[in-house]
Design a protein around this motif. Sequence first.
Motif, PDB file in Angstrom:
ATOM      1  N   SER A   1       0.807  -1.213   0.000  1.00 48.18           N
ATOM      2  CA  SER A   1       0.000   0.000   0.000  1.00 48.18           C
ATOM      3  C   SER A   1       0.843   1.267   0.000  1.00 48.18           C
ATOM      4  CB  SER A   1      -0.918   0.007   1.228  1.00 48.18           C
ATOM      5  OG  SER A   1      -1.666   1.190   1.296  1.00 48.18           O
ATOM      6  N   ALA A   2       0.280   2.297  -0.642  1.00 49.82           N
ATOM      7  CA  ALA A   2       0.884   3.626  -0.593  1.00 49.82           C
ATOM      8  C   ALA A   2       0.539   4.322   0.718  1.00 49.82           C
ATOM      9  CB  ALA A   2       0.384   4.463  -1.765  1.00 49.82           C
ATOM     10  N   ARG A   3      -0.320   3.701   1.519  1.00 52.97           N
ATOM     11  CA  ARG A   3      -0.880   4.380   2.686  1.00 52.97           C
ATOM     12  C   ARG A   3      -0.047   4.149   3.942  1.00 52.97           C
ATOM     13  NH1 ARG A   3      -7.017   2.295   1.376  1.00 52.97           N
ATOM     14  NH2 ARG A   3      -7.012   2.969  -0.782  1.00 52.97           N
ATOM     15  N   ARG A   4       1.199   4.494   3.886  1.00 53.27           N
ATOM     16  CA  ARG A   4       2.054   4.379   5.056  1.00 53.27           C
ATOM     17  C   ARG A   4       1.947   5.605   5.950  1.00 53.27           C
ATOM     18  NH1 ARG A   4       7.742   1.876   2.693  1.00 53.27           N
ATOM     19  NH2 ARG A   4       6.893  -0.144   2.054  1.00 53.27           N
ATOM     20  N   HIS A   5       1.662   6.711   5.331  1.00 54.28           N
ATOM     21  CA  HIS A   5       1.556   7.966   6.075  1.00 54.28           C
ATOM     22  C   HIS A   5       0.748   8.957   5.232  1.00 54.28           C
ATOM     23  CE1 HIS A   5       5.038   8.627   3.399  1.00 54.28           C
ATOM     24  NE2 HIS A   5       4.562   9.857   3.334  1.00 54.28           N
ATOM     25  N   VAL A   6       0.368  10.042   5.848  1.00 53.13           N
ATOM     26  CA  VAL A   6      -0.265  11.159   5.154  1.00 53.13           C
ATOM     27  C   VAL A   6       0.743  12.304   5.091  1.00 53.13           C
ATOM     28  CG1 VAL A   6      -2.094  12.911   5.276  1.00 53.13           C
ATOM     29  CG2 VAL A   6      -2.606  10.530   5.844  1.00 53.13           C
ATOM     30  N   THR A   7       0.834  12.943   3.960  1.00 53.92           N
ATOM     31  CA  THR A   7       1.681  14.133   3.846  1.00 53.92           C
ATOM     32  C   THR A   7       0.871  15.355   4.249  1.00 53.92           C
ATOM     33  OG1 THR A   7       2.993  13.164   2.063  1.00 53.92           O
ATOM     34  CG2 THR A   7       3.047  15.567   2.284  1.00 53.92           C
ATOM     35  N   ILE A   8       1.416  16.134   5.156  1.00 57.48           N
ATOM     36  CA  ILE A   8       0.762  17.351   5.627  1.00 57.48           C
ATOM     37  C   ILE A   8       1.420  18.552   4.960  1.00 57.48           C
ATOM     38  CG2 ILE A   8       0.249  18.798   7.621  1.00 57.48           C
ATOM     39  CD1 ILE A   8      -1.285  16.149   7.576  1.00 57.48           C
ATOM     40  N   GLU A   9       0.635  19.315   4.195  1.00 61.74           N
ATOM     41  CA  GLU A   9       1.146  20.518   3.544  1.00 61.74           C
ATOM     42  C   GLU A   9       0.803  21.726   4.407  1.00 61.74           C
ATOM     43  OE1 GLU A   9      -1.069  20.184   0.019  1.00 61.74           O
ATOM     44  OE2 GLU A   9      -0.152  18.282  -0.536  1.00 61.74           O
ATOM     45  N   TYR A  10       1.803  22.539   4.648  1.00 60.08           N
ATOM     46  CA  TYR A  10       1.627  23.655   5.588  1.00 60.08           C
ATOM     47  C   TYR A  10       2.356  24.871   5.038  1.00 60.08           C
ATOM     48  CZ  TYR A  10       0.997  25.662  10.313  1.00 60.08           C
ATOM     49  OH  TYR A  10       0.605  26.422  11.398  1.00 60.08           O
TER      50      TYR A  10
ATOM     51  N   GLY B   1       3.731  35.657  10.513  1.00 62.15           N
ATOM     52  CA  GLY B   1       2.964  36.162  11.630  1.00 62.15           C
ATOM     53  C   GLY B   1       1.553  35.609  11.743  1.00 62.15           C
ATOM     54  N   VAL B   2       1.199  34.664  10.889  1.00 64.07           N
ATOM     55  CA  VAL B   2      -0.177  34.137  10.867  1.00 64.07           C
ATOM     56  C   VAL B   2      -0.244  32.734  11.464  1.00 64.07           C
ATOM     57  CG1 VAL B   2      -2.130  33.492   9.391  1.00 64.07           C
ATOM     58  CG2 VAL B   2      -0.788  35.547   8.873  1.00 64.07           C
ATOM     59  N   ASN B   3       0.585  31.822  10.936  1.00 63.60           N
ATOM     60  CA  ASN B   3       0.540  30.419  11.388  1.00 63.60           C
ATOM     61  C   ASN B   3       1.919  29.853  11.684  1.00 63.60           C
ATOM     62  OD1 ASN B   3       1.620  30.218   8.835  1.00 63.60           O
ATOM     63  ND2 ASN B   3       0.182  28.646   8.110  1.00 63.60           N
ATOM     64  N   ASP B   4       2.900  30.728  11.873  1.00 66.10           N
ATOM     65  CA  ASP B   4       4.294  30.303  11.977  1.00 66.10           C
ATOM     66  C   ASP B   4       4.905  30.527  13.358  1.00 66.10           C
ATOM     67  OD1 ASP B   4       4.361  33.058  11.948  1.00 66.10           O
ATOM     68  OD2 ASP B   4       5.889  33.227  10.366  1.00 66.10           O
ATOM     69  N   GLN B   5       4.078  30.755  14.385  1.00 64.37           N
ATOM     70  CA  GLN B   5       4.583  31.042  15.728  1.00 64.37           C
ATOM     71  C   GLN B   5       4.871  29.738  16.485  1.00 64.37           C
ATOM     72  OE1 GLN B   5       5.096  34.438  16.569  1.00 64.37           O
ATOM     73  NE2 GLN B   5       4.701  34.403  14.358  1.00 64.37           N
ATOM     74  N   PRO B   6       5.701  29.800  17.546  1.00 61.70           N
ATOM     75  CA  PRO B   6       6.001  28.593  18.329  1.00 61.70           C
ATOM     76  C   PRO B   6       4.754  27.882  18.839  1.00 61.70           C
ATOM     77  CG  PRO B   6       7.518  30.355  18.913  1.00 61.70           C
ATOM     78  CD  PRO B   6       6.504  30.959  17.994  1.00 61.70           C
ATOM     79  N   GLU B   7       3.736  28.652  19.239  1.00 60.49           N
ATOM     80  CA  GLU B   7       2.520  27.996  19.729  1.00 60.49           C
ATOM     81  C   GLU B   7       1.798  27.224  18.630  1.00 60.49           C
ATOM     82  OE1 GLU B   7       1.403  32.488  19.317  1.00 60.49           O
ATOM     83  OE2 GLU B   7       3.162  31.253  19.856  1.00 60.49           O
ATOM     84  N   HIS B   8       1.940  27.678  17.381  1.00 60.90           N
ATOM     85  CA  HIS B   8       1.335  26.949  16.272  1.00 60.90           C
ATOM     86  C   HIS B   8       2.043  25.610  16.060  1.00 60.90           C
ATOM     87  CE1 HIS B   8       0.088  31.173  14.877  1.00 60.90           C
ATOM     88  NE2 HIS B   8      -0.990  30.568  15.329  1.00 60.90           N
ATOM     89  N   ALA B   9       3.353  25.604  16.200  1.00 63.96           N
ATOM     90  CA  ALA B   9       4.102  24.353  16.081  1.00 63.96           C
ATOM     91  C   ALA B   9       3.680  23.368  17.165  1.00 63.96           C
ATOM     92  CB  ALA B   9       5.596  24.632  16.148  1.00 63.96           C
ATOM     93  N   GLN B  10       3.486  23.853  18.390  1.00 65.11           N
ATOM     94  CA  GLN B  10       3.064  22.971  19.477  1.00 65.11           C
ATOM     95  C   GLN B  10       1.652  22.438  19.231  1.00 65.11           C
ATOM     96  OE1 GLN B  10       4.954  21.832  21.903  1.00 65.11           O
ATOM     97  NE2 GLN B  10       6.711  23.035  21.190  1.00 65.11           N
ATOM     98  N   GLN B  11       0.775  23.278  18.722  1.00 68.60           N
ATOM     99  CA  GLN B  11      -0.588  22.831  18.404  1.00 68.60           C
ATOM    100  C   GLN B  11      -0.570  21.772  17.295  1.00 68.60           C
ATOM    101  OE1 GLN B  11      -2.771  26.388  17.411  1.00 68.60           O
ATOM    102  NE2 GLN B  11      -2.513  27.277  19.458  1.00 68.60           N
ATOM    103  N   LEU B  12       0.331  21.947  16.325  1.00 69.28           N
ATOM    104  CA  LEU B  12       0.432  20.985  15.234  1.00 69.28           C
ATOM    105  C   LEU B  12       0.914  19.627  15.743  1.00 69.28           C
ATOM    106  CD1 LEU B  12       0.023  20.737  12.190  1.00 69.28           C
ATOM    107  CD2 LEU B  12       2.400  21.459  11.864  1.00 69.28           C
ATOM    108  N   LEU B  13       1.863  19.645  16.669  1.00 66.68           N
ATOM    109  CA  LEU B  13       2.337  18.402  17.280  1.00 66.68           C
ATOM    110  C   LEU B  13       1.190  17.656  17.963  1.00 66.68           C
ATOM    111  CD1 LEU B  13       5.727  19.513  18.900  1.00 66.68           C
ATOM    112  CD2 LEU B  13       5.400  18.112  16.852  1.00 66.68           C
TER     113      LEU B  13
END
Length: 411
Positions: free
Chosen positions: A294-303, A308-320
Amino acid sequence: MSSVAVVSSENMDEKQQSVSTPVVQATHTKVNLLGMSRTELEKFFEDLGEKKFRAGQVMKWIHQYFVTDFAEMSNISGKLREKLEKICEIKAPEVVHRNYSKDGTRKWVFRVGDGEGSLVETVLIPAEDKTGARKTLCISSQVGCALDCSFCSTGKQGFQRDLTPAEIIGQLWMANYSYMEDVPVAERERTVTNVVMMGMGEPLLNYDAVLSSMQLMLDDFAYGMSKRRVTLSTSGVVPKIDQLAQDIDVALAISLHAPNDELRNELVPINKKYPLQQLIAACQRYLAKDGNESARRHVTIEYVMLDGVNDQPEHAQQLLKLLKNLPSKINLIPFNPFPHAPYGRSSRNRIIAFQKTLSDAGFVCTIRQTRGDDIDAACGQLVGQVADRTRRAEQWKKKVAQQQEILRTQG
C-alpha cells in the motif's frame, strides 16, 4: 492524420514560448481516446466488433509512445486504422504558453474547452533523490477553484468547471512528450516519475474524472506508475476521502495550513464544514485501509508558512498535538506571494525554527525548496495574469485596497 495547433503570442520572452502541439484535428463527431480507461476502451472496441485486446495495444501507443496518428500504430490492421481515423482522435489540451525555468522547472498553460475556452496550469519540478532523477508533475483538476482559500491565487479566480479525464491525463501526456518531441517513436520513454493532484482545483470535488485519470496513471498499459508515486492532495472533503479509500490505493496529502479550527476556518473555509477532528479521523481511516504494498504508510501534511499568521512557536506545538496519532510527514511550504496577496512569506529563520520543533518531536519535516520563481510556478499565478473570467479577483483586490486605505489613514 496528425495536425499542428499553433498559438501565436506577442511580447513573449525566451522562456515563454508559442507552442506547436501534435494533435488530431478536432471535430464534434470524433471520440477522444486519450482519457479512456482500459475498461472503457475494451468496451469501445467490442462495440466496433473488434477484440478487446486492441484496447491495450492502442493505450500503449498513446501513453507510452505518445503517438497521435493512427497510421503509425503498426501492430494494428490497416482496415482498423482507417476506421479509427474516421471516428476517433487523440487530442491533448491545447498549449497556450510553455515556460521553462533556469532551474529545470517547466510550466504549461493549457486551453480547455471550445472557442476561447478556459485556462489551466501544470508545473513539472525536477529533483534528485535517493532513487535518482525525479520529475514530479503537479496536475490541475478544475478550472479555478470553489474553495477560496485566503492565501491561494487560484481561489481568487473563482470556479468555472471540472476538467474531463482527457484534460487531466492530457497534462501528463504533454509533460512526457515535451522531453521527446524529436525522439524517434521506438526510442521514447516515459519521463515523469511522480504525479501530485495538487494543481488548480480541489480534486475530490471532481471525483469521477480524477479517479479515472489516476487509474490510467497506475495502469501498466498506460503510464505504469507506482501507487506510492501518485498523490492526491485535498483541502479536506471528508466523505470523499472515505470513498477514495474504497476505490484506489494512492498516497494522500492534506492541505492543512493551520493547527486549530479558528485559524483554519479563516485560511481554508471548507474547515467550517469538515473541522479538524473530522479531517484527522478520515485520514486515520484512510491509512487503516489495507492494500497490497500500500501507498498508505503515512499522510503528507502541507503547511504553507505565512508570516505572523501560522508560523509562531505555539502553532508548532498545536500541530504536534493535532498530529500525534496520525502517521505523517510534514512539508513546510514558503508562501509564494502574488499581486495583492494579504500575506507575506515567513522568514527563513522562522521556518527553520518551526521545522526544528517538529523534527525534535520525531516527525519527518522538510522545507519545500522554492522552484520556478522566474516563471510564476506557484499554482494559479500565470493564469491569474492571463485571464480572470470571474469577478472574485476584482472584488478581492478592491477589498485589499480598502483595507490598505484604512491602515494608511489610521497610521
